[in-house]
Design an enzyme around this catalytic site. Structure first.
Site, short mmCIF file in Angstrom:
data_model
loop_
_atom_site.label_atom_id
_atom_site.label_comp_id
_atom_site.label_asym_id
_atom_site.label_seq_id
_atom_site.Cartn_x
_atom_site.Cartn_y
_atom_site.Cartn_z
N ARG A 23 0.86 -1.19 0.00
CA ARG A 23 0.00 0.00 0.00
C ARG A 23 0.90 1.24 0.00
O ARG A 23 1.97 1.24 0.60
CB ARG A 23 -0.87 -0.03 1.26
CG ARG A 23 -1.91 1.04 1.35
CD ARG A 23 -2.84 0.80 2.54
NE ARG A 23 -3.70 -0.35 2.30
CZ ARG A 23 -3.96 -1.31 3.18
NH1 ARG A 23 -3.45 -1.26 4.39
NH2 ARG A 23 -4.75 -2.31 2.87
N ASN A 87 -0.64 -1.01 13.21
CA ASN A 87 -0.08 -2.08 12.40
C ASN A 87 1.13 -2.68 13.10
O ASN A 87 2.04 -1.94 13.49
CB ASN A 87 0.42 -1.53 11.05
CG ASN A 87 -0.69 -0.95 10.21
OD1 ASN A 87 -1.56 -1.67 9.76
ND2 ASN A 87 -0.66 0.36 10.01
N ASP A 103 4.73 -4.59 6.58
CA ASP A 103 3.49 -4.84 7.31
C ASP A 103 3.41 -6.34 7.63
O ASP A 103 3.50 -7.17 6.73
CB ASP A 103 2.30 -4.41 6.45
CG ASP A 103 0.97 -4.62 7.13
OD1 ASP A 103 0.64 -5.78 7.43
OD2 ASP A 103 0.24 -3.64 7.33
N ASP A 107 -3.00 -6.50 13.40
CA ASP A 107 -3.39 -5.12 13.67
C ASP A 107 -4.13 -5.07 15.00
O ASP A 107 -4.81 -6.03 15.37
CB ASP A 107 -4.32 -4.59 12.57
CG ASP A 107 -3.70 -4.68 11.19
OD1 ASP A 107 -2.61 -4.12 11.00
OD2 ASP A 107 -4.30 -5.32 10.31
N ASP A 120 -6.88 -9.70 12.15
CA ASP A 120 -6.12 -10.37 11.09
C ASP A 120 -5.17 -11.46 11.58
O ASP A 120 -4.14 -11.71 10.97
CB ASP A 120 -5.37 -9.34 10.23
CG ASP A 120 -6.31 -8.34 9.59
OD1 ASP A 120 -7.47 -8.71 9.30
OD2 ASP A 120 -5.91 -7.19 9.37
N GLU A 123 -4.89 -14.11 8.84
CA GLU A 123 -4.01 -13.66 7.76
C GLU A 123 -2.54 -13.78 8.19
O GLU A 123 -1.69 -14.21 7.41
CB GLU A 123 -4.35 -12.20 7.40
CG GLU A 123 -3.51 -11.63 6.28
CD GLU A 123 -3.80 -10.15 6.01
OE1 GLU A 123 -3.10 -9.58 5.17
OE2 GLU A 123 -4.70 -9.56 6.65
#
Length: 177
Positions: A23, A87, A103, A107, A120, A123
């Site tokens: 990002r 983050n 990252d 989070d 997350d 993830e």
């Protein structure tokens, strides 16, 4: 490299552990830099996702990055109070192109009413396997979750109302000159 000065605009780039760009935020205003930290603000800032999608931040947000901690903090200033998005990420580095960090998926969201959520986790577990995060990396990140929660619970740094007031006021002064 020369540090950006108060009022300068920088780009922020977030990467994943495998080196892929995740990002990008364009035109983050710098409020303060020190040897180890950078405080900035995003306000209607253009964000570009890795798949090319673009969006603009909705409200002013004070951003905090540090060269020793494995997290960064975004304090979103909303009508109902300040919410935080934190983050778990590598300490930042700066080059002539951008402020950059990796990252690491995990989070912590802090709502205006003080409720905290770890986000997350699924993830993180998937990427930990896919991108082969080391046991040391896993330990560092989990320890930094504890540090971050301690900061939240004790209203340290960006989690202090006074901090937000000072830096938001400074942003408004710079914006209006």
């Amino acid at each position: 490299m020369k540090l950006p000065k108060e009022g300068d605009f920088i780009t922020i780039q977030s990467y994943k552990h495998d080196g892929s760009l995740h990002r990008t935020w364009r035109d983050t205003m710098v409020l303060k830099t020190t040897e180890n930290a950078l405080i900035g603000v995003n306000d209607h800032t253009l964000v570009t996702e890795s798949d090319g999608r673009r969006w603009v931040t909705r409200e002013p947000a004070i951003v905090y990055f540090h060269k020793k901690y494995w997290f960064n903090i975004i304090a979103m200033i909303r009508d109902n109070g300040v919410s935080y998005y934190c983050n778990l990420a590598s300490p930042y580095m700066m080059d002539t192109e951008a402020l950059k960090y990796i990252d690491y998926d995990l989070d912590v969201k802090v709502f205006a009413d003080g409720e905290k959520r770890l986000l997350d986790v699924d993830e993180y577990e998937i990427h930990k396997k896919e991108m082969q995060y080391s046991a040391d990396m896993d330990f560092i990140l989990k320890e930094n979750v504890k540090i971050l929660v301690d900061w939240i619970n004790h209203e340290k740094g960006p989690f202090s109302k006074a901090y937000i007031t000072i830096w938001y006021k400074r942003y408004l002064e710079l914006k209006n000159r």
